[in-house]
Design a protein around this motif. Structure first.
Motif, PDB file in Angstrom:
ATOM      1  N   GLU A 240       0.838  -1.198   0.000  1.00 18.12           N
ATOM      2  CA  GLU A 240       0.000   0.000   0.000  1.00 18.12           C
ATOM      3  C   GLU A 240       0.877   1.254   0.000  1.00 18.12           C
ATOM      4  OE1 GLU A 240      -3.626   2.101   2.558  1.00 18.12           O
ATOM      5  OE2 GLU A 240      -2.405   0.515   3.457  1.00 18.12           O
ATOM      6  N   GLU A 241       1.878   1.272   0.850  1.00 18.50           N
ATOM      7  CA  GLU A 241       2.757   2.440   0.917  1.00 18.50           C
ATOM      8  C   GLU A 241       3.532   2.623  -0.390  1.00 18.50           C
ATOM      9  OE1 GLU A 241       6.478   4.081   3.611  1.00 18.50           O
ATOM     10  OE2 GLU A 241       4.805   3.034   4.549  1.00 18.50           O
ATOM     11  N   LYS A 242       3.957   1.545  -0.994  1.00 15.86           N
ATOM     12  CA  LYS A 242       4.650   1.657  -2.278  1.00 15.86           C
ATOM     13  C   LYS A 242       3.752   2.278  -3.340  1.00 15.86           C
ATOM     14  CE  LYS A 242       8.058  -2.068  -1.795  1.00 15.86           C
ATOM     15  NZ  LYS A 242       8.559  -3.355  -2.356  1.00 15.86           N
ATOM     16  N   SER A 243       2.474   1.924  -3.309  1.00 14.09           N
ATOM     17  CA  SER A 243       1.538   2.500  -4.262  1.00 14.09           C
ATOM     18  C   SER A 243       1.428   4.012  -4.067  1.00 14.09           C
ATOM     19  CB  SER A 243       0.163   1.846  -4.097  1.00 14.09           C
ATOM     20  OG  SER A 243      -0.801   2.457  -4.922  1.00 14.09           O
ATOM     21  N   TYR A 244       1.366   4.450  -2.810  1.00 12.04           N
ATOM     22  CA  TYR A 244       1.282   5.886  -2.536  1.00 12.04           C
ATOM     23  C   TYR A 244       2.592   6.590  -2.883  1.00 12.04           C
ATOM     24  CZ  TYR A 244      -2.820   4.321   0.070  1.00 12.04           C
ATOM     25  OH  TYR A 244      -4.011   3.743   0.423  1.00 12.04           O
TER      26      TYR A 244
ATOM     27  N   LEU B 279      -8.652   4.990   1.486  1.00 10.12           N
ATOM     28  CA  LEU B 279      -7.497   5.845   1.212  1.00 10.12           C
ATOM     29  C   LEU B 279      -7.005   5.647  -0.213  1.00 10.12           C
ATOM     30  CD1 LEU B 279      -5.229   5.852   4.398  1.00 10.12           C
ATOM     31  CD2 LEU B 279      -6.198   7.821   3.215  1.00 10.12           C
ATOM     32  N   ALA B 280      -7.132   4.436  -0.724  1.00 12.16           N
ATOM     33  CA  ALA B 280      -6.693   4.177  -2.096  1.00 12.16           C
ATOM     34  C   ALA B 280      -7.478   5.024  -3.091  1.00 12.16           C
ATOM     35  CB  ALA B 280      -6.852   2.682  -2.418  1.00 12.16           C
ATOM     36  N   PHE B 281      -8.751   5.276  -2.794  1.00 10.01           N
ATOM     37  CA  PHE B 281      -9.560   6.131  -3.651  1.00 10.01           C
ATOM     38  C   PHE B 281      -9.134   7.590  -3.536  1.00 10.01           C
ATOM     39  CE2 PHE B 281     -13.120   9.154  -3.325  1.00 10.01           C
ATOM     40  CZ  PHE B 281     -13.494   9.220  -4.655  1.00 10.01           C
ATOM     41  N   ALA B 282      -8.908   8.050  -2.315  1.00  9.53           N
ATOM     42  CA  ALA B 282      -8.652   9.477  -2.087  1.00  9.53           C
ATOM     43  C   ALA B 282      -7.203   9.883  -2.319  1.00  9.53           C
ATOM     44  CB  ALA B 282      -9.058   9.836  -0.651  1.00  9.53           C
ATOM     45  N   MET B 283      -6.256   8.969  -2.190  1.00  8.44           N
ATOM     46  CA  MET B 283      -4.845   9.338  -2.180  1.00  8.44           C
ATOM     47  C   MET B 283      -4.360  10.056  -3.443  1.00  8.44           C
ATOM     48  SD  MET B 283      -2.322   9.460  -0.131  1.00  8.44           S
ATOM     49  CE  MET B 283      -2.785   8.325   1.171  1.00  8.44           C
ATOM     50  N   PRO B 284      -4.772   9.674  -4.652  1.00  6.98           N
ATOM     51  CA  PRO B 284      -4.305  10.422  -5.826  1.00  6.98           C
ATOM     52  C   PRO B 284      -4.645  11.911  -5.756  1.00  6.98           C
ATOM     53  CG  PRO B 284      -5.311   8.361  -6.516  1.00  6.98           C
ATOM     54  CD  PRO B 284      -5.598   8.513  -5.052  1.00  6.98           C
ATOM     55  N   TYR B 285      -5.789  12.230  -5.183  1.00 10.78           N
ATOM     56  CA  TYR B 285      -6.202  13.627  -5.082  1.00 10.78           C
ATOM     57  C   TYR B 285      -5.483  14.332  -3.939  1.00 10.78           C
ATOM     58  CZ  TYR B 285      -9.811  11.494  -7.933  1.00 10.78           C
ATOM     59  OH  TYR B 285     -10.471  10.782  -8.917  1.00 10.78           O
ATOM     60  N   LEU B 286      -5.252  13.629  -2.835  1.00 11.59           N
ATOM     61  CA  LEU B 286      -4.511  14.217  -1.727  1.00 11.59           C
ATOM     62  C   LEU B 286      -3.079  14.546  -2.141  1.00 11.59           C
ATOM     63  CD1 LEU B 286      -5.685  11.986   1.282  1.00 11.59           C
ATOM     64  CD2 LEU B 286      -6.736  14.046   0.353  1.00 11.59           C
ATOM     65  N   VAL B 287      -2.446  13.640  -2.867  1.00 10.12           N
ATOM     66  CA  VAL B 287      -1.068  13.865  -3.316  1.00 10.12           C
ATOM     67  C   VAL B 287      -1.001  15.029  -4.297  1.00 10.12           C
ATOM     68  CG1 VAL B 287       0.851  12.855  -4.616  1.00 10.12           C
ATOM     69  CG2 VAL B 287      -0.354  11.476  -2.910  1.00 10.12           C
TER      70      VAL B 287
END
Length: 204
Positions: free
Chosen positions: A54-58, A173-181
């Motif tokens: 998961e962290e690698k994906s982020y 978080l997987a859904f929201a993370m691209p937008y947060l980053v």
């Protein structure tokens, strides 16, 4: 009638949720970014399990943004100029609100007894129209948070510390993370210590 009202409320909620096409983020960045920084090599700071998929994906999302800004990931872990660390979490809170719904005061169900066609309530000129009542609604809201810290590798001096908050009905978080980053690096490095609100369009 009660069943019809519940179906109407559910359908209305579904339609309203489908209209939400943006993610709203609140961003604040504190930085001491050198204007003349030439060496933009970096490594990710792994203080936990390095095999965390998961962290690698982020990290890949952050890597894409850093590459866009001219940063280069160092080939050797002991030769970068910068270090990048990620922290993220999602909290859940219960929300209670009072919502209105419409009721037909003269809907009596399938009763066709004597006199149902007569009297003032059958006359459309006497019909006062629907009335609004209220009911308690309880639901969950997910508070999603991302923090990205960029420090100087040799002495740990903090150069960029950004925190992004976002709330919504999706706890993934997987859904929201691209937008947060993306929000974390919008107008990088931005104004120091100035809160910003950034709305990003949801892409399916």
């Amino acid at each position: 009638m009660k069943r019809w009202l519940l179906m109407w409320v559910a359908l209305s909620s579904l339609l309203l949720s489908g209209c939400a096409s943006v993610i709203r983020t609140d961003v604040i960045a504190f930085h001491d970014w050198p204007a003349d920084l030439q060496n933009k090599t970096y490594v990710f700071d792994h203080k936990v399990d390095q095999n965390n998929l998961e962290e690698k994906s982020y990290e890949n999302l952050v890597r894409t943004e850093l590459t866009r800004l001219g940063f280069v990931e160092a080939a050797a872990p002991n030769a970068p100029n910068l270090k990048v660390a990620l922290k993220y979490k999602v909290d859940t809170r219960d929300v209670r609100t009072v919502q209105p719904y419409v009721v037909d005061p003269y809907w009596y169900g399938p009763y066709y007894g004597p006199g149902w066609r007569y009297g003032p309530y059958y006359d459309p000129f006497w019909y006062p129209g629907p009335i609004t009542q209220y009911r308690d609604v309880q639901y969950q809201v997910f508070d999603r948070q991302l923090n990205i810290l960029i420090t100087r590798f040799k002495d740990g001096k903090k150069l960029y510390d950004v925190t992004v908050h976002s709330s919504g009905g999706n706890g993934s978080l997987a859904f929201a993370m691209p937008y947060l980053v993306r929000a974390a690096f919008t107008d990088f490095p931005g104004k120091n210590g100035v809160p910003r609100r950034i709305d990003l369009e949801i892409k399916e």
